[in-house]
Structure formats: structure tokens, C-alpha cells
Motif scaffolding. Structure first.
Motif, mmCIF file in Angstrom:
data_model
loop_
_atom_site.group_PDB
_atom_site.id
_atom_site.type_symbol
_atom_site.label_atom_id
_atom_site.label_comp_id
_atom_site.label_asym_id
_atom_site.label_seq_id
_atom_site.Cartn_x
_atom_site.Cartn_y
_atom_site.Cartn_z
ATOM 1 N N GLU A 1 21.731 -30.046 -48.513
ATOM 2 C CA GLU A 1 21.627 -31.465 -48.168
ATOM 3 C C GLU A 1 22.412 -31.813 -46.912
ATOM 4 O OE1 GLU A 1 23.006 -33.371 -51.656
ATOM 5 O OE2 GLU A 1 21.223 -32.850 -52.825
ATOM 6 N N ARG A 2 23.286 -30.922 -46.466
ATOM 7 C CA ARG A 2 24.142 -31.232 -45.322
ATOM 8 C C ARG A 2 23.499 -30.889 -43.974
ATOM 9 N NH1 ARG A 2 29.345 -28.089 -46.459
ATOM 10 N NH2 ARG A 2 27.801 -26.549 -47.010
ATOM 11 N N ILE A 3 22.217 -30.598 -43.973
ATOM 12 C CA ILE A 3 21.524 -30.308 -42.718
ATOM 13 C C ILE A 3 21.443 -31.593 -41.905
ATOM 14 C CG2 ILE A 3 19.327 -29.637 -41.675
ATOM 15 C CD1 ILE A 3 18.872 -27.817 -44.073
ATOM 16 N N ILE A 4 21.846 -31.500 -40.661
ATOM 17 C CA ILE A 4 21.805 -32.662 -39.771
ATOM 18 C C ILE A 4 20.425 -32.773 -39.130
ATOM 19 C CG2 ILE A 4 22.782 -33.691 -37.693
ATOM 20 C CD1 ILE A 4 25.379 -32.073 -38.424
ATOM 21 N N ARG A 5 19.956 -31.678 -38.576
ATOM 22 C CA ARG A 5 18.692 -31.697 -37.845
ATOM 23 C C ARG A 5 18.088 -30.295 -37.835
ATOM 24 N NH1 ARG A 5 20.797 -33.262 -33.367
ATOM 25 N NH2 ARG A 5 20.617 -35.432 -33.936
ATOM 26 N N VAL A 6 16.766 -30.236 -37.868
ATOM 27 C CA VAL A 6 16.030 -28.977 -37.724
ATOM 28 C C VAL A 6 15.145 -29.112 -36.498
ATOM 29 C CG1 VAL A 6 14.359 -27.393 -38.753
ATOM 30 C CG2 VAL A 6 16.029 -28.543 -40.210
ATOM 31 N N ARG A 7 15.227 -28.129 -35.615
ATOM 32 C CA ARG A 7 14.409 -28.118 -34.405
ATOM 33 C C ARG A 7 13.547 -26.855 -34.421
ATOM 34 N NH1 ARG A 7 18.302 -28.084 -30.417
ATOM 35 N NH2 ARG A 7 17.800 -26.004 -29.745
ATOM 36 N N VAL A 8 12.241 -27.030 -34.236
ATOM 37 C CA VAL A 8 11.302 -25.911 -34.248
ATOM 38 C C VAL A 8 10.581 -25.880 -32.909
ATOM 39 C CG1 VAL A 8 9.265 -24.919 -35.351
ATOM 40 C CG2 VAL A 8 10.992 -26.060 -36.742
ATOM 41 N N GLU A 9 10.595 -24.717 -32.260
ATOM 42 C CA GLU A 9 9.863 -24.518 -31.010
ATOM 43 C C GLU A 9 8.762 -23.506 -31.256
ATOM 44 O OE1 GLU A 9 12.431 -23.314 -27.849
ATOM 45 O OE2 GLU A 9 13.632 -25.138 -27.956
ATOM 46 N N LEU A 10 7.547 -23.891 -30.950
ATOM 47 C CA LEU A 10 6.399 -22.993 -31.051
ATOM 48 C C LEU A 10 5.982 -22.618 -29.641
ATOM 49 C CD1 LEU A 10 4.433 -24.981 -33.761
ATOM 50 C CD2 LEU A 10 6.056 -23.118 -34.102
ATOM 51 N N GLU A 11 5.845 -21.331 -29.397
ATOM 52 C CA GLU A 11 5.592 -20.864 -28.034
ATOM 53 C C GLU A 11 4.447 -19.863 -28.025
ATOM 54 O OE1 GLU A 11 8.061 -18.435 -24.573
ATOM 55 O OE2 GLU A 11 9.144 -19.384 -26.211
ATOM 56 N N PHE A 12 3.637 -19.953 -26.977
ATOM 57 C CA PHE A 12 2.566 -18.981 -26.765
ATOM 58 C C PHE A 12 2.967 -18.117 -25.582
ATOM 59 C CE2 PHE A 12 -1.355 -17.715 -24.545
ATOM 60 C CZ PHE A 12 -1.909 -16.932 -25.535
ATOM 61 N N SER A 13 2.903 -16.811 -25.752
ATOM 62 C CA SER A 13 3.321 -15.893 -24.706
ATOM 63 C C SER A 13 2.215 -14.873 -24.467
ATOM 64 C CB SER A 13 4.609 -15.180 -25.136
ATOM 65 O OG SER A 13 4.919 -14.148 -24.251
ATOM 66 N N SER A 14 1.831 -14.741 -23.228
ATOM 67 C CA SER A 14 0.855 -13.729 -22.855
ATOM 68 C C SER A 14 1.560 -12.739 -21.937
ATOM 69 C CB SER A 14 -0.330 -14.365 -22.132
ATOM 70 O OG SER A 14 -1.253 -13.383 -21.758
ATOM 71 N N THR A 15 1.741 -11.523 -22.416
ATOM 72 C CA THR A 15 2.485 -10.531 -21.660
ATOM 73 C C THR A 15 1.593 -9.863 -20.618
ATOM 74 O OG1 THR A 15 1.972 -8.833 -23.296
ATOM 75 C CG2 THR A 15 4.017 -10.078 -23.601
#
Length: 125
Positions: A36-50
Motif C-alpha cells: 500500500e505504500r507505493i507512491i507511483r508506478v511508471r511504465v515505459e513501453l518501447e519499440f526497438s528495431s535493431t
């Protein structure tokens, strides 16, 4: 997810559809059940073409919590599977931290103060 939980979703080289946002909300809501003590969740979704023309998705998760933040990332060919694996990985990290704090609480370490000149309470006035 209730309104008091802060979740930030961002996309790098990818358009965030409503289905993706909904999937992230569903998976990350589970994290708040364990801690319950979570302040914030940040999720980054990235597309990578090598350079070898392999297409890869990367899901990164950052949990801001009391204490050091938790960071995890997962990569793969299917973005939805990456989101699932990221959620599981962050969940394991939260449960592990919670378990360790319980163990420390049950086995406190004695604190020894070396010979030091500690002023008496009457000197503080």
C-alpha cells in the motif's frame, strides 16, 4: 484501479492504444494489493528495431516507494507478454522487499553506543 494510485504510462516509438493502456492498468493494479505504500508506478513501453532487422518490444517499470525505488525491464517479441512478465517481475520484487522487512522486524539487532559524551536532557533548555 482506484483513483488514489498514480500510474504513468508512456510510449517510445510506439502509439499507445486504449487496449495497451487497459492491459497496463489491469496488470499494475495487482501491485497495489501487495504493497500500500507505493507512491507511483511508471511504465515505459518501447519499440526497438535493431540493425539486424529484428523487432523487439521493451517494457520498463519503475516503482516509487518509501525506500529505494524498484526498477525492472523485460524485452521480447510480443508486447502483451512483456507487460505480463514485467508485472510478475515487479510483483516478486515487492513481495521480496515486504518479506525482508518482516524478517528484520522479527530479529532486531541490538545497538551499542560507544563511549561518547551524550549531553543530559537538562542541558538542552
Amino acid at each position: 484501479m482506484s483513483n488514489n494510485h498514480d500510474l504513468i504510462i508512456s510510449g517510445v516509438h510506439i502509439d499507445l492504444t486504449e487496449a495497451l493502456k487497459q492491459k497496463v492498468h489491469e496488470q499494475m493494479a495487482k501491485l497495489y494489493h501487495h504493497e500500500e505504500r507505493i507512491i507511483r508506478v511508471r511504465v515505459e513501453l518501447e519499440f526497438s528495431s535493431t540493425h539486424s532487422h529484428l523487432k523487439e518490444f521493451i517494457a520498463k517499470g519503475y516503482i516509487e516507494i518509501i525506500g529505494p525505488p524498484m526498477v525492472a525491464h523485460v524485452s521480447g517479441e510480443d508486447l502483451y507478454q512483456c507487460i505480463d512478465k514485467l508485472s510478475e517481475k515487479l510483483d516478486r520484487m515487492i513481495r521480496r522487499r515486504h518479506r525482508l522487512t518482516r524478517v528484520k522486524r522479527k530479529h532486531p539487532h541490538p545497538v551499542e553506543i560507544a563511549d561518547a559524551d551524550i549531553p543530559k536532557a537538562s542541558n538542552w533548555s
